[in-house]
Design an enzyme around this catalytic site. Sequence first.
Site: not given
Length: 458
Positions: A69-70, A177, A194-196, A320
């Site tokens: 996807g990136t 998403q 993005s498939a995952h 944090c």
Amino acid sequence: MSYFDVASSAPLHPVARQALQASLDEGWADPSRLYREGRRARLLLDAAREAAAEAVGCRADELVFTSSGTRAVHSGMAGALAGRRRVGRHLIVSAVEHSSVLHSAEAHEGDGGAVTEVGVDRGGAVDPEAYAAALREDTALACLQSANHEVGTVQPVAQVAEVCRAAGVPLLVDAAQSLPWGRVDGDWSLLTGSAHKWGGPAGVGLLVVRKGVRFAVQGPVDERESGRAVGFENIPAIVAAAASLRAVRAEADAAGVRLRELTERIRARVPGLVPDVEVVGDPVRRLPHLVTFSCLYVDGETVLHELDRAGFSVSSGSSCTSSTLTPSHVLRAMGVVSEGNVRVSLPFGVKEAEVERFLEVLPGVVRGVRETLGAPVGGGDGAAEAVTVDALGMSCPLPVIELAKAIGRVRVGGTVTVLADDEVAAVDIPAWCWTQEQEYVGERPADRGVAYVVRRSS
């Protein structure tokens, strides 16, 4: 173990596993070859493309598969910007985009381009009018996610697409998403996924470029995937990705109703179970499976570790945590508390009992971390006019804890000045004031660090 982090990566869907295993024996050959094995591989690739295009709502010849996807985002933005270079080099993005979009924007700016970042409201949504105001004669591309990956807020893509279309500017939508839940509304120009994120194998992304959109491939051109994605196609993974997208889409309506009830339960009950909690993200226009909240006075990394020990895998946008030294850009843009941030994103098959057990475990986890850090337990009736707190050298959430302790030492109308050199204080001190109904006066440079001034209102 309860896995509550599908927004990061979803477990492999059973349909994806079946498709992957079946296509390993049939899809190994070169789909560009004309012999039997090549034709068989080409049929599998074409069928996967048709299935993915139907799910997205585009033509099959507008969709290509990428290695992630990136990569789809990087290639889509670079190609669209290059294709409209004669128009100009101005790019518009929202302040809460995925890092892949923001990294591309940074690269574009480093190469001499101009970038306008559109802000969001406290719920994490953009205003379409802000996109309209950001448009210029030299705007080459605008980008907007369909839904936020950290807080679940659904963006007004259709309205922004209409604004961009009227100005002749293409809109690229990062739909990673939201694609499991349905098609993206609106007259967008480019789309990535993005498939995952929907239960397909990692290493498969998709890029859609609508017909008529000016697009110039950057880098060496490959003959595969219309020249828009280089390298030999991983056909078994692509087939599994398309099969799982179709499968989750068939389950989405029923699953969405059930998961929305469970996340609404978390949104409603956590503030009552855990004091000093802010539930973030739009309460209505949001993804059904995702809920995020921030707990004051806790170390986010410790909270995640303790939840992991209790059997829950969750994520965080907290500053944090060991994965980042700066506040989440999403939480910063929203102006909400970043410390102690917990993101819960539920899988389709989650059991109600798992959510109930999470709600039982969470209060004890947060209480234990707060006790360890010496968090305040009450207010105070101080009479001081002004108090200065030295929090130099302290990391979050300690500057906020020291502020909370000091506020009770001043009278109503008195001020507390916090000296801090932790970058997170610039986000969390104003956010603390919002949640505690105190007045944030502002900040000024100090001999060391920054002086943050808070006036007691109650």
